[in-house]
Design a protein around this motif. Structure first.
Motif, PDB file in Angstrom:
ATOM      1  N   PHE A  18       6.809 -43.061 -51.562  1.00 38.25           N
ATOM      2  CA  PHE A  18       5.729 -44.012 -51.272  1.00 38.25           C
ATOM      3  C   PHE A  18       5.699 -45.097 -50.760  1.00 38.25           C
ATOM      4  O   PHE A  18       5.126 -46.111 -50.530  1.00 38.25           O
ATOM      5  CB  PHE A  18       5.632 -44.227 -53.036  1.00 38.25           C
ATOM      6  CG  PHE A  18       5.398 -43.329 -54.287  1.00 38.25           C
ATOM      7  CD1 PHE A  18       4.647 -42.460 -54.145  1.00 38.25           C
ATOM      8  CD2 PHE A  18       6.628 -42.865 -54.993  1.00 38.25           C
ATOM      9  CE1 PHE A  18       4.325 -41.578 -54.549  1.00 38.25           C
ATOM     10  CE2 PHE A  18       6.391 -41.694 -55.894  1.00 38.25           C
ATOM     11  CZ  PHE A  18       5.848 -40.847 -55.417  1.00 38.25           C
ATOM     12  N   LEU A  19       7.593 -45.771 -50.397  1.00 37.73           N
ATOM     13  CA  LEU A  19       7.400 -46.263 -49.506  1.00 37.73           C
ATOM     14  C   LEU A  19       7.384 -46.957 -47.711  1.00 37.73           C
ATOM     15  O   LEU A  19       7.274 -45.211 -47.607  1.00 37.73           O
ATOM     16  CB  LEU A  19       9.228 -46.785 -49.074  1.00 37.73           C
ATOM     17  CG  LEU A  19       9.503 -47.426 -50.642  1.00 37.73           C
ATOM     18  CD1 LEU A  19      11.803 -47.338 -50.576  1.00 37.73           C
ATOM     19  CD2 LEU A  19       9.243 -48.331 -51.467  1.00 37.73           C
ATOM     20  N   PRO A  20       6.775 -47.696 -47.448  1.00 37.15           N
ATOM     21  CA  PRO A  20       5.974 -47.311 -46.192  1.00 37.15           C
ATOM     22  C   PRO A  20       7.173 -46.929 -44.522  1.00 37.15           C
ATOM     23  O   PRO A  20       6.820 -47.606 -43.620  1.00 37.15           O
ATOM     24  CB  PRO A  20       5.343 -48.586 -45.200  1.00 37.15           C
ATOM     25  CG  PRO A  20       6.100 -49.239 -46.083  1.00 37.15           C
ATOM     26  CD  PRO A  20       6.738 -48.554 -46.808  1.00 37.15           C
ATOM     27  N   ALA A 120      11.257 -40.217 -34.364  1.00 38.53           N
ATOM     28  CA  ALA A 120      11.910 -41.721 -33.416  1.00 38.53           C
ATOM     29  C   ALA A 120      10.838 -42.357 -32.429  1.00 38.53           C
ATOM     30  O   ALA A 120      10.788 -44.144 -33.638  1.00 38.53           O
ATOM     31  CB  ALA A 120      12.904 -41.413 -32.467  1.00 38.53           C
ATOM     32  N   THR A 121       9.732 -41.934 -32.513  1.00 38.36           N
ATOM     33  CA  THR A 121       8.812 -43.130 -31.769  1.00 38.36           C
ATOM     34  C   THR A 121       7.768 -42.870 -32.792  1.00 38.36           C
ATOM     35  O   THR A 121       7.040 -44.691 -32.204  1.00 38.36           O
ATOM     36  CB  THR A 121       7.802 -42.298 -30.405  1.00 38.36           C
ATOM     37  OG1 THR A 121       8.283 -41.695 -29.373  1.00 38.36           O
ATOM     38  CG2 THR A 121       6.598 -42.786 -30.340  1.00 38.36           C
ATOM     39  N   THR A 122       7.317 -42.300 -33.551  1.00 42.79           N
ATOM     40  CA  THR A 122       5.955 -42.731 -34.295  1.00 42.79           C
ATOM     41  C   THR A 122       6.850 -43.973 -35.435  1.00 42.79           C
ATOM     42  O   THR A 122       5.891 -44.456 -36.199  1.00 42.79           O
ATOM     43  CB  THR A 122       5.661 -41.556 -35.236  1.00 42.79           C
ATOM     44  OG1 THR A 122       6.819 -40.905 -35.710  1.00 42.79           O
ATOM     45  CG2 THR A 122       4.963 -40.815 -34.640  1.00 42.79           C
ATOM     46  N   MET A 123       7.993 -43.959 -35.862  1.00 40.25           N
ATOM     47  CA  MET A 123       8.718 -44.369 -36.763  1.00 40.25           C
ATOM     48  C   MET A 123       8.267 -45.919 -35.752  1.00 40.25           C
ATOM     49  O   MET A 123       7.999 -47.374 -37.101  1.00 40.25           O
ATOM     50  CB  MET A 123      10.261 -44.581 -37.150  1.00 40.25           C
ATOM     51  CG  MET A 123      10.536 -43.127 -37.482  1.00 40.25           C
ATOM     52  SD  MET A 123      10.486 -43.162 -39.656  1.00 40.25           S
ATOM     53  CE  MET A 123      11.335 -44.704 -39.817  1.00 40.25           C
ATOM     54  N   ILE A 124       8.900 -46.997 -34.826  1.00 40.25           N
ATOM     55  CA  ILE A 124       9.165 -47.371 -33.603  1.00 40.25           C
ATOM     56  C   ILE A 124       7.736 -47.977 -34.086  1.00 40.25           C
ATOM     57  O   ILE A 124       6.593 -49.043 -34.135  1.00 40.25           O
ATOM     58  CB  ILE A 124       9.495 -47.289 -33.050  1.00 40.25           C
ATOM     59  CG1 ILE A 124      11.604 -47.563 -33.224  1.00 40.25           C
ATOM     60  CG2 ILE A 124       9.225 -49.133 -31.878  1.00 40.25           C
ATOM     61  CD1 ILE A 124      12.045 -47.418 -31.225  1.00 40.25           C
ATOM     62  N   VAL A 125       6.762 -47.042 -33.476  1.00 45.76           N
ATOM     63  CA  VAL A 125       5.263 -46.884 -32.622  1.00 45.76           C
ATOM     64  C   VAL A 125       4.599 -47.495 -33.936  1.00 45.76           C
ATOM     65  O   VAL A 125       4.063 -49.097 -34.251  1.00 45.76           O
ATOM     66  CB  VAL A 125       4.237 -45.937 -31.985  1.00 45.76           C
ATOM     67  CG1 VAL A 125       2.872 -47.217 -32.716  1.00 45.76           C
ATOM     68  CG2 VAL A 125       4.885 -46.423 -31.402  1.00 45.76           C
ATOM     69  N   LEU A 249      10.239 -56.188 -44.753  1.00 43.53           N
ATOM     70  CA  LEU A 249      11.440 -55.597 -44.410  1.00 43.53           C
ATOM     71  C   LEU A 249      11.803 -54.071 -44.013  1.00 43.53           C
ATOM     72  O   LEU A 249      12.510 -53.507 -43.720  1.00 43.53           O
ATOM     73  CB  LEU A 249      11.484 -55.587 -46.564  1.00 43.53           C
ATOM     74  CG  LEU A 249      12.844 -54.524 -46.802  1.00 43.53           C
ATOM     75  CD1 LEU A 249      13.867 -55.178 -46.029  1.00 43.53           C
ATOM     76  CD2 LEU A 249      12.891 -54.361 -48.245  1.00 43.53           C
ATOM     77  N   PHE A 250      10.165 -53.401 -44.807  1.00 46.59           N
ATOM     78  CA  PHE A 250      10.212 -51.838 -44.161  1.00 46.59           C
ATOM     79  C   PHE A 250       9.719 -51.959 -43.133  1.00 46.59           C
ATOM     80  O   PHE A 250      10.336 -51.424 -41.854  1.00 46.59           O
ATOM     81  CB  PHE A 250       9.189 -51.201 -45.034  1.00 46.59           C
ATOM     82  CG  PHE A 250       9.204 -51.334 -46.312  1.00 46.59           C
ATOM     83  CD1 PHE A 250       9.590 -51.291 -46.664  1.00 46.59           C
ATOM     84  CD2 PHE A 250       8.408 -51.964 -46.771  1.00 46.59           C
ATOM     85  CE1 PHE A 250      10.064 -51.149 -48.278  1.00 46.59           C
ATOM     86  CE2 PHE A 250       8.410 -52.920 -48.101  1.00 46.59           C
ATOM     87  CZ  PHE A 250       9.418 -51.904 -48.844  1.00 46.59           C
ATOM     88  N   TYR A 253      12.784 -52.759 -41.403  1.00 46.47           N
ATOM     89  CA  TYR A 253      13.797 -51.136 -41.424  1.00 46.47           C
ATOM     90  C   TYR A 253      13.315 -49.953 -40.513  1.00 46.47           C
ATOM     91  O   TYR A 253      14.487 -48.944 -39.453  1.00 46.47           O
ATOM     92  CB  TYR A 253      13.323 -50.339 -42.895  1.00 46.47           C
ATOM     93  CG  TYR A 253      14.409 -48.923 -42.729  1.00 46.47           C
ATOM     94  CD1 TYR A 253      16.079 -48.976 -43.386  1.00 46.47           C
ATOM     95  CD2 TYR A 253      13.466 -48.283 -42.417  1.00 46.47           C
ATOM     96  CE1 TYR A 253      16.212 -47.456 -43.973  1.00 46.47           C
ATOM     97  CE2 TYR A 253      14.028 -46.251 -43.292  1.00 46.47           C
ATOM     98  CZ  TYR A 253      15.706 -47.078 -43.788  1.00 46.47           C
ATOM     99  OH  TYR A 253      16.450 -45.342 -43.755  1.00 46.47           O
ATOM    100  N   ARG A 254      12.254 -49.367 -39.995  1.00 46.54           N
ATOM    101  CA  ARG A 254      11.707 -48.779 -39.320  1.00 46.54           C
ATOM    102  C   ARG A 254      12.219 -48.867 -38.155  1.00 46.54           C
ATOM    103  O   ARG A 254      12.405 -47.865 -37.401  1.00 46.54           O
ATOM    104  CB  ARG A 254       9.606 -48.537 -39.549  1.00 46.54           C
ATOM    105  CG  ARG A 254       9.338 -48.420 -40.809  1.00 46.54           C
ATOM    106  CD  ARG A 254       7.834 -48.033 -40.611  1.00 46.54           C
ATOM    107  NE  ARG A 254       7.605 -47.111 -39.863  1.00 46.54           N
ATOM    108  CZ  ARG A 254       6.658 -46.164 -39.744  1.00 46.54           C
ATOM    109  NH1 ARG A 254       6.832 -45.227 -41.237  1.00 46.54           N
ATOM    110  NH2 ARG A 254       6.699 -45.593 -39.283  1.00 46.54           N
ATOM    111  N   LEU A 255      12.102 -50.267 -37.938  1.00 45.47           N
ATOM    112  CA  LEU A 255      12.139 -50.185 -36.129  1.00 45.47           C
ATOM    113  C   LEU A 255      13.494 -50.256 -35.697  1.00 45.47           C
ATOM    114  O   LEU A 255      14.329 -49.647 -35.015  1.00 45.47           O
ATOM    115  CB  LEU A 255      11.939 -51.491 -35.887  1.00 45.47           C
ATOM    116  CG  LEU A 255      11.159 -52.120 -36.059  1.00 45.47           C
ATOM    117  CD1 LEU A 255      10.718 -53.457 -35.694  1.00 45.47           C
ATOM    118  CD2 LEU A 255       9.879 -51.258 -35.160  1.00 45.47           C
ATOM    119  N   ALA A 256      15.169 -50.455 -36.783  1.00 49.85           N
ATOM    120  CA  ALA A 256      16.275 -50.198 -36.662  1.00 49.85           C
ATOM    121  C   ALA A 256      16.442 -48.140 -36.559  1.00 49.85           C
ATOM    122  O   ALA A 256      17.299 -48.212 -35.939  1.00 49.85           O
ATOM    123  CB  ALA A 256      17.324 -50.677 -38.096  1.00 49.85           C
TER     124      ALA A 256
END
Length: 273
Positions: A18-20, A120-125, A249-250, A253-256
């Motif tokens: 449920f977290l983005p 990894a790409t989709t997490m950052i984008v 916050l999310f 986290y995604r970028l890291a």
């Protein structure tokens, strides 16, 4: 799959659904890094039945009101102006894109889409997009005033979650913020939009996960039960958090996580497939 892996992945599913931040990406990363394999898209879909059961129970009153409002609207024209009737149709229409694309792209979702370079790409984008939506979104529209165009936009964004790393909740919340919804409204509609599509996906994938060499039926029950318990707590926490905090916050986290994943893949510490 070992019992340790089953328990760990059940916890991961419940914590991240449920977290983005993309539960499918976290299941893929955790399983690949710590257990040396890929649990598969079917495992993800089936354990999501546990987290969606948590949604059904947590939002039982809201869901009952939508169902009653929808039935009344179908039977009585004068009831069709009620927000419950419109919101019910938004949920129905908004789940069509992910349902259709999920069937059409099933093979790609279960194979090439699970590559860790892509994740990894989709997490950052999509982390960047979530941050931009938080920064630029007007956040004025509450749940009772969501239009069909806004609901369809969130439904289209939900379909992007077929790609691991995008995040179903992340995609819908991002779209909702861009479309002017308040954070609480975007989060609640995100939960409601997920119910038909995720439940259908889990039931559809159930025969595929119970195959020779895969997890046993008992293991899947345990993983799904763990995901349910942890997911219920995660829903309560997120709704309280989002009332008073931004989504940055999310985003961070995604970028890291995306940057760490790129570094690990580039150094050859983990395999992309």
């Amino acid at each position: 799959m070992s019992w340790l892996e089953i328990v760990v992945l059940g916890l991961v599913q419940g914590l991240t659904e449920f977290l983005p931040i993309s539960s499918s990406a976290h299941l893929r990363i955790v399983s690949g890094v710590f257990f040396g394999n890929d649990p598969g898209a079917a495992f993800t879909a089936v354990t999501q039945l546990g987290t969606e059961a948590a949604v059904l129970i947590y939002f039982a009153r809201d869901i009952a009101q939508l169902v009653v409002g929808w039935v009344r609207g179908l039977r009585h024209r004068e009831e069709r102006g009620e927000p419950e009737y419109r919101l019910a149709w938004l949920v129905i229409i908004g789940t069509i894109p992910i349902s259709v694309l999920g069937l059409l792209l099933q093979h790609q979702i279960e194979t090439v889409a699970r590559n860790l370079w892509l994740i990894a790409t989709t997490m950052i984008v999509f982390g960047v997009l979530l941050g931009i939506a938080e920064r630029l979104g007007k956040q004025k529209v509450d749940l009772e005033r969501v239009t069909f165009a806004q609901g369809i936009g969130m439904g289209l964004a939900q379909a992007l979650a077929l790609i691991p790393g995008v995040s179903r909740s992340g995609g819908t919340i991002t779209a909702g913020l861009f479309l002017g919804l308040t954070r609480p409204a975007a989060v609640r509609l995100s939960f409601l939009l997920a119910i038909p599509a995720v439940v259908a996906s889990g039931l559809f994938e159930l025969p595929d996960v119970l195959t020779p060499g895969g997890p046993s039926g008992l293991q899947m029950i345990v993983a799904t039960a763990i995901a349910f318990g942890v997911g219920y707590a995660a829903i309560a926490w997120l709704l309280r958090y989002i009332e008073h905090h931004s989504v940055y916050l999310f985003v961070w986290y995604r970028l890291a996580l995306g940057a760490v994943l790129f570094a690990a893949l580039g150094a050859g510490w983990i395999s992309a497939t």
